[in-house]
Design a protein around this motif. Structure first.
Motif, PDB file in Angstrom:
ATOM      1  N   GLN B 131       0.821  -1.207   0.000  1.00 27.84           N
ATOM      2  CA  GLN B 131       0.000   0.000   0.000  1.00 27.84           C
ATOM      3  C   GLN B 131       0.859   1.263   0.000  1.00 27.84           C
ATOM      4  O   GLN B 131       0.543   2.232  -0.657  1.00 27.84           O
ATOM      5  CB  GLN B 131      -0.878  -0.054   1.246  1.00 27.84           C
ATOM      6  N   TRP B 132       1.926   1.247   0.765  1.00 25.69           N
ATOM      7  CA  TRP B 132       2.731   2.463   0.930  1.00 25.69           C
ATOM      8  C   TRP B 132       4.018   2.456   0.122  1.00 25.69           C
ATOM      9  O   TRP B 132       4.862   3.308   0.303  1.00 25.69           O
ATOM     10  CB  TRP B 132       3.041   2.682   2.412  1.00 25.69           C
ATOM     11  N   ALA B 133       4.118   1.485  -0.752  1.00 27.42           N
ATOM     12  CA  ALA B 133       5.362   1.386  -1.509  1.00 27.42           C
ATOM     13  C   ALA B 133       5.597   2.610  -2.386  1.00 27.42           C
ATOM     14  O   ALA B 133       6.735   3.013  -2.617  1.00 27.42           O
ATOM     15  CB  ALA B 133       5.329   0.132  -2.362  1.00 27.42           C
ATOM     16  N   HIS B 134       4.494   3.230  -2.842  1.00 27.33           N
ATOM     17  CA  HIS B 134       4.640   4.353  -3.773  1.00 27.33           C
ATOM     18  C   HIS B 134       4.974   5.656  -3.057  1.00 27.33           C
ATOM     19  O   HIS B 134       5.346   6.624  -3.680  1.00 27.33           O
ATOM     20  CB  HIS B 134       3.358   4.509  -4.590  1.00 27.33           C
ATOM     21  N   GLU B 135       4.784   5.703  -1.749  1.00 28.97           N
ATOM     22  CA  GLU B 135       5.004   6.957  -1.031  1.00 28.97           C
ATOM     23  C   GLU B 135       6.496   7.249  -0.874  1.00 28.97           C
ATOM     24  O   GLU B 135       7.293   6.357  -0.640  1.00 28.97           O
ATOM     25  CB  GLU B 135       4.324   6.893   0.334  1.00 28.97           C
ATOM     26  N   THR B 136       6.789   8.523  -1.020  1.00 28.72           N
ATOM     27  CA  THR B 136       8.202   8.888  -0.979  1.00 28.72           C
ATOM     28  C   THR B 136       8.685   8.977   0.469  1.00 28.72           C
ATOM     29  O   THR B 136       7.882   9.042   1.402  1.00 28.72           O
ATOM     30  CB  THR B 136       8.415  10.252  -1.649  1.00 28.72           C
ATOM     31  N   GLN B 137       9.968   9.041   0.604  1.00 31.26           N
ATOM     32  CA  GLN B 137      10.580   9.143   1.936  1.00 31.26           C
ATOM     33  C   GLN B 137      10.113  10.414   2.648  1.00 31.26           C
ATOM     34  O   GLN B 137       9.852  10.414   3.830  1.00 31.26           O
ATOM     35  CB  GLN B 137      12.101   9.141   1.750  1.00 31.26           C
ATOM     36  N   LYS B 138       9.975  11.512   1.858  1.00 30.61           N
ATOM     37  CA  LYS B 138       9.571  12.796   2.449  1.00 30.61           C
ATOM     38  C   LYS B 138       8.184  12.709   3.056  1.00 30.61           C
ATOM     39  O   LYS B 138       7.950  13.186   4.157  1.00 30.61           O
ATOM     40  CB  LYS B 138       9.595  13.896   1.376  1.00 30.61           C
ATOM     41  N   GLU B 139       7.264  12.065   2.311  1.00 30.32           N
ATOM     42  CA  GLU B 139       5.891  11.915   2.807  1.00 30.32           C
ATOM     43  C   GLU B 139       5.891  11.086   4.082  1.00 30.32           C
ATOM     44  O   GLU B 139       5.189  11.382   5.036  1.00 30.32           O
ATOM     45  CB  GLU B 139       5.020  11.229   1.749  1.00 30.32           C
ATOM     46  N   ASP B 140       6.714  10.078   4.038  1.00 31.82           N
ATOM     47  CA  ASP B 140       6.841   9.180   5.184  1.00 31.82           C
ATOM     48  C   ASP B 140       7.264   9.965   6.431  1.00 31.82           C
ATOM     49  O   ASP B 140       6.676   9.830   7.499  1.00 31.82           O
ATOM     50  CB  ASP B 140       7.927   8.160   4.830  1.00 31.82           C
ATOM     51  N   PHE B 143       4.492  12.265   7.785  1.00 32.38           N
ATOM     52  CA  PHE B 143       3.493  11.523   8.563  1.00 32.38           C
ATOM     53  C   PHE B 143       4.026  11.219   9.962  1.00 32.38           C
ATOM     54  O   PHE B 143       3.331  11.370  10.959  1.00 32.38           O
ATOM     55  CB  PHE B 143       3.145  10.202   7.871  1.00 32.38           C
ATOM     56  N   GLU B 144       5.253  10.801   9.992  1.00 34.05           N
ATOM     57  CA  GLU B 144       5.837  10.437  11.289  1.00 34.05           C
ATOM     58  C   GLU B 144       5.962  11.657  12.199  1.00 34.05           C
ATOM     59  O   GLU B 144       5.762  11.571  13.409  1.00 34.05           O
ATOM     60  CB  GLU B 144       7.192   9.768  11.072  1.00 34.05           C
ATOM     61  N   LEU B 145       6.277  12.790  11.608  1.00 34.94           N
ATOM     62  CA  LEU B 145       6.369  14.015  12.410  1.00 34.94           C
ATOM     63  C   LEU B 145       5.026  14.389  13.007  1.00 34.94           C
ATOM     64  O   LEU B 145       4.939  14.844  14.147  1.00 34.94           O
ATOM     65  CB  LEU B 145       6.877  15.164  11.543  1.00 34.94           C
ATOM     66  N   GLN B 146       3.986  14.162  12.203  1.00 34.05           N
ATOM     67  CA  GLN B 146       2.632  14.431  12.711  1.00 34.05           C
ATOM     68  C   GLN B 146       2.360  13.565  13.936  1.00 34.05           C
ATOM     69  O   GLN B 146       1.827  14.026  14.923  1.00 34.05           O
ATOM     70  CB  GLN B 146       1.593  14.101  11.621  1.00 34.05           C
ATOM     71  N   MET B 147       2.761  12.310  13.822  1.00 36.26           N
ATOM     72  CA  MET B 147       2.553  11.388  14.933  1.00 36.26           C
ATOM     73  C   MET B 147       3.307  11.841  16.166  1.00 36.26           C
ATOM     74  O   MET B 147       2.810  11.786  17.274  1.00 36.26           O
ATOM     75  CB  MET B 147       3.013   9.991  14.525  1.00 36.26           C
ATOM     76  N   PHE B 148       4.488  12.320  15.886  1.00 36.65           N
ATOM     77  CA  PHE B 148       5.339  12.789  16.974  1.00 36.65           C
ATOM     78  C   PHE B 148       4.652  13.921  17.738  1.00 36.65           C
ATOM     79  O   PHE B 148       4.614  13.938  18.958  1.00 36.65           O
ATOM     80  CB  PHE B 148       6.669  13.256  16.399  1.00 36.65           C
ATOM     81  N   LEU B 225      12.643  11.190  14.898  1.00 38.80           N
ATOM     82  CA  LEU B 225      11.466  12.048  15.034  1.00 38.80           C
ATOM     83  C   LEU B 225      11.742  13.222  15.972  1.00 38.80           C
ATOM     84  O   LEU B 225      11.403  14.359  15.664  1.00 38.80           O
ATOM     85  CB  LEU B 225      10.302  11.245  15.604  1.00 38.80           C
ATOM     86  N   VAL B 226      12.353  12.916  17.097  1.00 44.18           N
ATOM     87  CA  VAL B 226      12.622  13.976  18.082  1.00 44.18           C
ATOM     88  C   VAL B 226      13.546  15.024  17.479  1.00 44.18           C
ATOM     89  O   VAL B 226      13.287  16.231  17.579  1.00 44.18           O
ATOM     90  CB  VAL B 226      13.243  13.373  19.369  1.00 44.18           C
ATOM     91  N   LEU B 227      14.597  14.563  16.814  1.00 46.46           N
ATOM     92  CA  LEU B 227      15.552  15.508  16.234  1.00 46.46           C
ATOM     93  C   LEU B 227      14.912  16.319  15.107  1.00 46.46           C
ATOM     94  O   LEU B 227      15.126  17.526  15.011  1.00 46.46           O
ATOM     95  CB  LEU B 227      16.801  14.772  15.745  1.00 46.46           C
ATOM     96  N   SER B 228      14.087  15.668  14.289  1.00 45.91           N
ATOM     97  CA  SER B 228      13.399  16.398  13.217  1.00 45.91           C
ATOM     98  C   SER B 228      12.447  17.422  13.815  1.00 45.91           C
ATOM     99  O   SER B 228      12.340  18.550  13.316  1.00 45.91           O
ATOM    100  CB  SER B 228      12.586  15.461  12.332  1.00 45.91           C
ATOM    101  N   GLY B 229      11.743  17.014  14.884  1.00 44.38           N
ATOM    102  CA  GLY B 229      10.813  17.928  15.547  1.00 44.38           C
ATOM    103  C   GLY B 229      11.531  19.142  16.091  1.00 44.38           C
ATOM    104  O   GLY B 229      11.049  20.268  15.947  1.00 44.38           O
ATOM    105  N   GLU B 230      12.693  18.907  16.684  1.00 45.13           N
ATOM    106  CA  GLU B 230      13.456  20.028  17.255  1.00 45.13           C
ATOM    107  C   GLU B 230      13.953  20.970  16.152  1.00 45.13           C
ATOM    108  O   GLU B 230      13.908  22.178  16.304  1.00 45.13           O
ATOM    109  CB  GLU B 230      14.631  19.475  18.062  1.00 45.13           C
ATOM    110  N   ARG B 231      14.384  20.368  15.045  1.00 45.88           N
ATOM    111  CA  ARG B 231      14.842  21.189  13.895  1.00 45.88           C
ATOM    112  C   ARG B 231      13.699  22.055  13.386  1.00 45.88           C
ATOM    113  O   ARG B 231      13.858  23.232  13.091  1.00 45.88           O
ATOM    114  CB  ARG B 231      15.355  20.280  12.773  1.00 45.88           C
ATOM    115  N   MET B 232      12.525  21.426  13.320  1.00 45.20           N
ATOM    116  CA  MET B 232      11.332  22.126  12.827  1.00 45.20           C
ATOM    117  C   MET B 232      10.994  23.315  13.723  1.00 45.20           C
ATOM    118  O   MET B 232      10.703  24.407  13.244  1.00 45.20           O
ATOM    119  CB  MET B 232      10.170  21.138  12.821  1.00 45.20           C
ATOM    120  N   GLN B 233      11.053  23.068  15.034  1.00 51.50           N
ATOM    121  CA  GLN B 233      10.736  24.132  15.990  1.00 51.50           C
ATOM    122  C   GLN B 233      11.729  25.282  15.897  1.00 51.50           C
ATOM    123  O   GLN B 233      11.361  26.453  15.947  1.00 51.50           O
ATOM    124  CB  GLN B 233      10.738  23.568  17.408  1.00 51.50           C
ATOM    125  N   ARG B 234      12.999  24.913  15.711  1.00 54.03           N
ATOM    126  CA  ARG B 234      14.044  25.950  15.592  1.00 54.03           C
ATOM    127  C   ARG B 234      13.802  26.804  14.349  1.00 54.03           C
ATOM    128  O   ARG B 234      13.891  28.021  14.391  1.00 54.03           O
ATOM    129  CB  ARG B 234      15.424  25.300  15.528  1.00 54.03           C
TER     130      ARG B 234
END
Lengths: 168, 238
Positions: B131-140, B143-148, B225-234
């Motif tokens: 199902q998710w094979a077509h989704e790119t790494q960025k989309e992935d 989604f994970e950041l949203q979950m975070f 996820l945590v590191l991406s979240g922190e980067r996003m906040q910065r």
């Protein structure tokens, strides 16, 4: 006394990480997390992992309703069934097993063929009569009914071989 | 994350687990009540084998909370939980002849349940991969950041919780089904390595290795996820 108290009040990183999974000891853990940034980060990761496990599970305790028992009776009445996943998997497993068994067999066969080819193409070393075991020695004159070589025949052959080697 | 919240949550969960699985926690001499119950259960099994549907339903009613609890640890959707639980009891019914009277029926059903969950996790993983094979790494990652973000707020709206659950499912789907089975049973449901080994029939070393591997994969995902979240906040602050 003071030393004992301070020992009770603080824990090392290793001990603190053991406390992550336990409900008890939160005060000790809390104190450690306030003073250790690395453990605090690890605890944050730990909490998120647990949260992910909880989120993927059923949010509430599910209890069977009336329909469940009715559906179960109907299912049992239909008799045992091979679930589609099982059927798919049995085919996949059979193919995988065949492949697994075939691959080593083919590898061995390939090695045998390669070995045989190499041996076949190897330049044959001249087998001297001396190198043969006594029972393997054959007197050609016996086989082909030729007269035994004379001393001159041998000398002539040796000269011919030497000339050949010298390129004459 | 609040230490008190997490601990309170795990205490409640542990109490529920202990209540339902205490017989597996340690081997002890059976009490008179337990002996009577086992005898009663053996009688129900005998009657079920003779074709008494009501006797089997009594067994199902007795053990369904436990089966539903195990299945509910792995799956979220009600219809799926019902279906797997049905499958478990149907399997138990058709292989009742292989059950040795006098042994723990509860433990036997638990094994069937865990095996059924394992089969479904494997099937689900294949479906999710397709199902998710077509989704790119960025989309992935998005989604994970949203979950975070949702995971950080315990009282998020139902819709966001649903989204977060879906993403958590995607995250866990990255685990090998065996690894996932072990980490859920140990880290979520509070089973010991020995208990998981008994339920699954795998060696204790295998269980430990699987748990270690699953935790390592999950930790790496959470760290990202945590590191991406922190980067996003910065970057938001800038």
């Amino acid at each position: 006394m003071n030393r004992k108290l301070s020992k009770e009040a603080t824990v090392g990183c290793r001990q603190a990480r053991r406390l992550f999974a336990q409900a008890a000891g939160d005060a000790t853990l809390g104190r450690h997390l306030q003073s250790c940034a690395r453990c605090a980060f690890e605890y944050r990761l730990f909490g998120l992992q647990r949260r992910a496990l909880d989120l993927a599970a059923s949010p509430e305790q599910v209890v069977p309703d009336k329909d469940f028992f009715r559906a179960l009776r109907a299912r049992i009445a239909r008799g045992p069934e091979l679930s589609p996943t099982r059927a798919e998997e049995s085919w996949a497993a059979a193919l995988l097993l065949t492949a697994r068994q075939l691959v080593p067999a083919m590898a061995v066969l390939l090695l045998v063929i390669l070995g045989a080819t190499l041996l076949w193409n190897q330049p044959r070393s001249a087998t001297t009569e001396a190198s043969l075991r006594p029972r393997e020695r054959v007197v050609f004159s016996d086989i082909y009914d030729y007269p035994a070589p004379t001393r001159d025949d041998v000398l002539e052959t040796l000269v011919a071989v030497e000339e050949k080697q010298n390129g004459k | 994350m609040n230490v008190d919240n997490l601990n309170a949550h795990s205490t409640v969960r542990q109490a529920v687990v202990d209540e339902q699985f205490d017989h597996l926690a340690e081997e002890h001499a059976p009490t008179p009540d337990e002996t009577a119950r086992a005898r009663d259960e053996d009688e129900l099994i005998r009657r079920s084998l003779a074709g008494d549907g009501d006797a089997f339903e009594a067994l199902v009613r007795r053990h369904s909370p436990r089966v539903f609890s195990i299945v509910g640890s792995f799956f979220r959707r009600r219809d799926m939980i019902d279906d797997i639980a049905q499958e478990v009891f149907a399997k138990a019914y058709f292989s009742l002849g292989t059950f040795t009277l006098g042994r723990s029926f509860e433990a036997w059903v638990a094994k069937i349940t865990v095996n059924a969950c394992y089969d479904h996790l494997r099937a689900q993983r294949r479906r999710i991969e397709q199902q998710w094979a077509h989704e790119t790494q960025k989309e992935d990652e998005w989604f994970e950041l949203q979950m975070f973000e949702v995971a950080q707020e315990r009282h998020a709206s139902a819709e966001r919780q649903r989204d977060a659950a879906e993403i958590a499912e995607r995250l866990l789907a990255k685990l090998d089904p065996e690894d996932r089975l072990v980490v859920v049973l140990i880290d979520r449901d509070g089973f010991s390595v020995k208990e998981v080994s008994e339920i699954t029939g795998w060696g204790q070393s295998k269980v430990k290795v699987r748990a270690f591997r699953a935790r390592r994969v999950l930790r790496a995902a959470m760290k990202r996820l945590v590191l991406s979240g922190e980067r996003m906040q910065r970057s938001k602050k800038k």
